[in-house]
Design a protein around this motif. Structure first.
Motif, mmCIF file in Angstrom:
data_model
loop_
_atom_site.group_PDB
_atom_site.id
_atom_site.type_symbol
_atom_site.label_atom_id
_atom_site.label_comp_id
_atom_site.label_asym_id
_atom_site.label_seq_id
_atom_site.Cartn_x
_atom_site.Cartn_y
_atom_site.Cartn_z
ATOM 1 N N HIS B 275 0.840 -1.198 0.000
ATOM 2 C CA HIS B 275 0.000 0.000 0.000
ATOM 3 C C HIS B 275 0.881 1.257 0.000
ATOM 4 O O HIS B 275 0.724 2.139 -0.851
ATOM 5 N N MET B 276 1.821 1.296 0.933
ATOM 6 C CA MET B 276 2.647 2.498 1.084
ATOM 7 C C MET B 276 3.520 2.729 -0.159
ATOM 8 O O MET B 276 3.907 3.859 -0.456
ATOM 9 N N GLY B 277 3.840 1.629 -0.874
ATOM 10 C CA GLY B 277 4.641 1.727 -2.088
ATOM 11 C C GLY B 277 3.970 2.546 -3.180
ATOM 12 O O GLY B 277 4.619 2.953 -4.149
ATOM 13 N N GLY B 278 2.692 2.818 -3.023
ATOM 14 C CA GLY B 278 1.970 3.605 -4.018
ATOM 15 C C GLY B 278 1.872 5.078 -3.648
ATOM 16 O O GLY B 278 1.226 5.850 -4.355
ATOM 17 N N ILE B 279 2.515 5.448 -2.534
ATOM 18 C CA ILE B 279 2.457 6.858 -2.115
ATOM 19 C C ILE B 279 3.837 7.474 -2.313
ATOM 20 O O ILE B 279 4.800 7.075 -1.670
ATOM 21 N N LYS B 280 3.929 8.419 -3.215
ATOM 22 C CA LYS B 280 5.232 9.030 -3.519
ATOM 23 C C LYS B 280 5.204 10.520 -3.179
ATOM 24 O O LYS B 280 4.141 11.085 -2.909
ATOM 25 N N GLY B 281 6.373 11.134 -3.239
ATOM 26 C CA GLY B 281 6.463 12.582 -3.086
ATOM 27 C C GLY B 281 6.336 13.052 -1.642
ATOM 28 O O GLY B 281 6.026 14.207 -1.381
ATOM 29 N N SER B 282 6.576 12.160 -0.665
ATOM 30 C CA SER B 282 6.539 12.486 0.770
ATOM 31 C C SER B 282 5.419 13.419 1.183
ATOM 32 O O SER B 282 5.665 14.530 1.642
ATOM 33 N N PRO B 283 4.181 13.005 1.044
ATOM 34 C CA PRO B 283 3.082 13.831 1.530
ATOM 35 C C PRO B 283 3.040 13.837 3.059
ATOM 36 O O PRO B 283 3.717 13.030 3.703
ATOM 37 N N PHE B 284 2.251 14.741 3.591
ATOM 38 C CA PHE B 284 1.972 14.764 5.024
ATOM 39 C C PHE B 284 0.948 13.658 5.276
ATOM 40 O O PHE B 284 -0.173 13.725 4.784
#
Ligand SMILES: Cc1cc2nc3c(=O)[nH]c(=O)nc-3n(C[C@H](O)[C@H](O)[C@H](O)COP(=O)(O)OP(=O)(O)OC[C@H]3O[C@@H](n4cnc5c(N)ncnc54)[C@H](O)[C@@H]3O)c2cc1C
Ligand SMILES: Nc1ncnc2c1ncn2[C@@H]1O[C@H](COP(=O)(O)O)[C@@H](O)[C@H]1O
Lengths: 262, 321
Positions: B275-284
């Motif tokens: 799941h986390m692998g799909g979140i890029k660009g270091s969001p809050f």
């Protein structure tokens, strides 16, 4: 089509908080809720649907202690025709290869056109299906999210990165590991379980399977878990404390600062 | 020490980020090892990838074959059985290709197999000391892998941080002559590209993402109301799509969509690497979860231990207030 589905009884990670015993030898198992591995449930549903379409039978099989019978019965209540429990103290502590070795011996006792596993189980290894296929010298496809029976062959879709689907043609007999989402596993009610409560489930031990005990179990494992541990974590998240009200106020402040509110 | 190899993932002539990560992992097993990169494919793209691999590894073995233009695991397995020594230590990225290939290869090479490794603690005698996670990331385990007969190790993407800038100045050797027979009982047909949905979650600055903690389809309404109050878009984890409660194009993760929001609210999501692998660009990242030990709290910026079914409506009410 004669179909064999490998299933595993696992602690339900959606239902349990997993905690480690203080000596690190195991997780605390006393109050755990167990269920059939999520992926295996999809595999059994797929097998039942294929059988209902083209005929044949579905057998569910597990390597485990006597409690493994409970998941076999559950999957039989779903519609599997037969269950087989593979159980022997010599099997304890097997690594993935050990489990595949045991399953291979059982596969060779029957005659199956299609063997299915889940894509992965509770330790996230995703290995038993591929190992079993190689041991049986059968073709294999992992992470399967579509199966079409086509004239003695299968057309299978594999889920790959980005949600794309890799279509393959594969010869039978073969081994498939099934990915979640391939179907909608049917609901099993108490009545269904009651119906199969007294069905005989054969238990086979190492001797029945002709397995040399030295090739399985803890002694043969080349991959060993030394211990469970709690890693030293970085800072982790800033945990907001207080009443629900207070948490909400703090969060709204943070969201405003980070551009999370329009 | 046996020879060490890294299997290089690549697509459309581009080397994958994991290629550099495997080099780091290999050094953690044996700092003095001369690691050889294995690059399999075909055409001009393959040469581009080999050049990129030579920046990371002192030696690159190139295997070009028309049938390997698309990596069919059964064929690549045969190739590797033909070219690898039985005691080789081979690193792979833990991706959908290695999951297809490596377990069977370990059987054919009679090597030990350890999948989805998140840490390496060096060697202890003939054993490689590794770290894995079990139970959806809720337990960590030290693993000892007996590598005397060789070992295949798959490394979780993102777990090893490559150093930038170094150039290994490696040499590329064309080993295509050694490929041998790669006939297979599984034939690649085509790639079906994921459908695009009505809502494009990749364009959203703020995502309210729901996981299995939402419990029932009807409860999705609560998330939609919150998203509306925030001017956000609803996305989700995989179980929500598996249950057909939301369409696939809303799924964040390695087998779903890669998103780059400014703010990501993870509601009842445990924080699996897929799941986390799909979140890029270091969001809050804000995580709300009723289990204080949920792995997501290690990855989020802000954590709130609450029942999302109570928290989301209360937050919506306050925002609309
Ligand atoms: C090859 C492969 C690819 C995959 N690709 C993806 C992918 O692209 N995307 C993806 O998301 N997953 C993917 N997965 C699945 C992934 O491994 C996890 O199973 C999944 O991400 C878990 O989703 P979840 O966090 O919603 O559910 P769970 O892990 O079950 O977590 C639910 C969380 O909700 C909490 N919770 C429960 N009830 C409440 C409540 N009322 N209030 C607050 N909290 C609550 C629980 O404490 C738990 O932490 C993939 C798996 C494989 C094998
Ligand atoms: N003890 C077991 N008994 C039967 N099948 C198993 C067992 N362990 C694993 N499997 C099968 O192998 C699949 C993948 O598990 P794993 O390789 O352990 O992640 C599971 O989904 C099951 O289908």
């Amino acid at each position: 089509m004669e179909i064999l589905v490998c299933v595993k009884r696992v602690p339900d990670t959606a239902e349990n908080e997993i905690e480690i015993k203080s000596d690190g030898t195991d997780i605390k198992r006393d109050d755990l809720v167990y269920s059939v591995n999520e992926w295996d449930n999809y595999a059994v549903e797929e097998a039942i649907q294929i059988r209902d379409k083209v005929g044949g039978s579905v057998t569910v099989i597990t390597v485990g202690d006597e409690e493994g019978e409970e998941v076999l019965r559950r999957q039989m209540a779903m519609g599997a025709d037969n269950g087989i429990l593979l159980s022997d103290s010599a099997f304890e502590g097997s690594d993935g290869r050990g489990i595949a070795t045991i399953l291979k011996a059982a596969v060779e006792k029957g005659k199956y056109d299609l063997i299915m596993t889940g894509a992965q189980a509770d330790d996230g290894a995703a290995q038993v299906g591929g190992m079993l296929a190689a041991m049986l010298d059968l073709p294999y496809a992992s992470l399967v999210n579509k199966v079409e029976v086509d004239n003695g062959k299968l057309k299978v879709g594999r889920e790959i990165e980005g949600g794309n689907q890799e279509m393959n043609e594969i010869e039978l007999p073969c081994v498939l590991s099934i990915q979640t989402g391939i179907n909608e596993p049917r609901y099993v009610g108490i009545r269904g379980i009651r119906k199969v409560a007294s069905v005989e489930i054969p238990t086979l031990a190492a001797g029945d399977l002709g397995i040399d005990a030295a090739t399985v179990g803890a002694g043969a494992a080349r991959v060993k878990r030394v211990d469970y541990f709690t890693p030293e974590m970085g800072e982790g998240a800033e945990i907001l404390e207080g009443s629900m009200e207070e948490k909400i106020d703090k969060l709204i402040e943070l969201l405003k600062a980070k551009g999370g509110l329009k | 020490m046996a020879q060490m190899f890294a299997y290089i993932a690549h697509k459309c002539g581009e080397i994958d980020d994991t290629a550099a990560e495997l080099a780091v992992a290999a050094k953690k097993i044996d700092a003095s090892a001369e690691v050889t990169a294995i690059v399999v494919g075909d055409g001009a793209e393959l040469d581009t990838v080999c050049q990129a691999a030579a920046k990371l590894y002192p030696q690159v073995w190139k295997f070009a074959h028309a049938d390997l233009a698309y990596p069919n695991a059964e064929m690549v397995r045969k190739l590797l059985v033909n070219v690898l020594a039985a005691d080789a230590i081979v690193l792979f990225p833990h991706d959908t290709f290695a999951m297809d290939l490596a377990p069977g290869l370990a059987v054919k090479l009679d090597s030990a197999y350890v999948p989805d490794i998140v840490g390496v603690d060096g060697m202890d005698g003939g054993a490689i000391k590794l770290v894995r996670q079990e139970y959806a990331g809720m337990a960590h385990a030290h693993i000892a892998c007996d590598a005397a007969n060789g070992a295949l190790l798959t490394m979780r993407p993102g777990s090893f941080q490559p150093e930038a800038g170094a150039d290994a100045g490696g040499t590329v050797t064309d080993k295509s002559g050694d490929i041998g027979d790669v006939s297979a009982k599984r034939r690649f047909l085509e790639i079906k590209v994921a459908e695009v949905g009505d809502v494009d979650i990749t364009k959203a600055d703020v995502l309210v993402s729901v996981g299995r903690g939402i419990e029932e389809q009807d409860n999705l309404e609560v998330a939609e109301e919150l998203a509306k109050a925030m001017g956000a878009v609803v996305s989700c984890s995989r179980p929500i799509v598996d249950a057909k409660w939301l369409e696939k194009s809303r799924q964040v993760g390695t087998s779903g969509v890669t998103v780059k929001p400014k703010v990501y609210l993870a509601m009842g999501i445990s924080g699996s690497f897929q799941h986390m692998g799909g979140i890029k660009g270091s969001p809050f990242i804000v995580a709300v979860n009723k289990n204080p030990k949920a792995p997501i709290f290690q990855m989020a910026d802000v954590g709130i231990v609450e029942d999302i079914l109570e928290f989301m409506p209360a937050l919506t009410e306050k925002l609309e207030g």
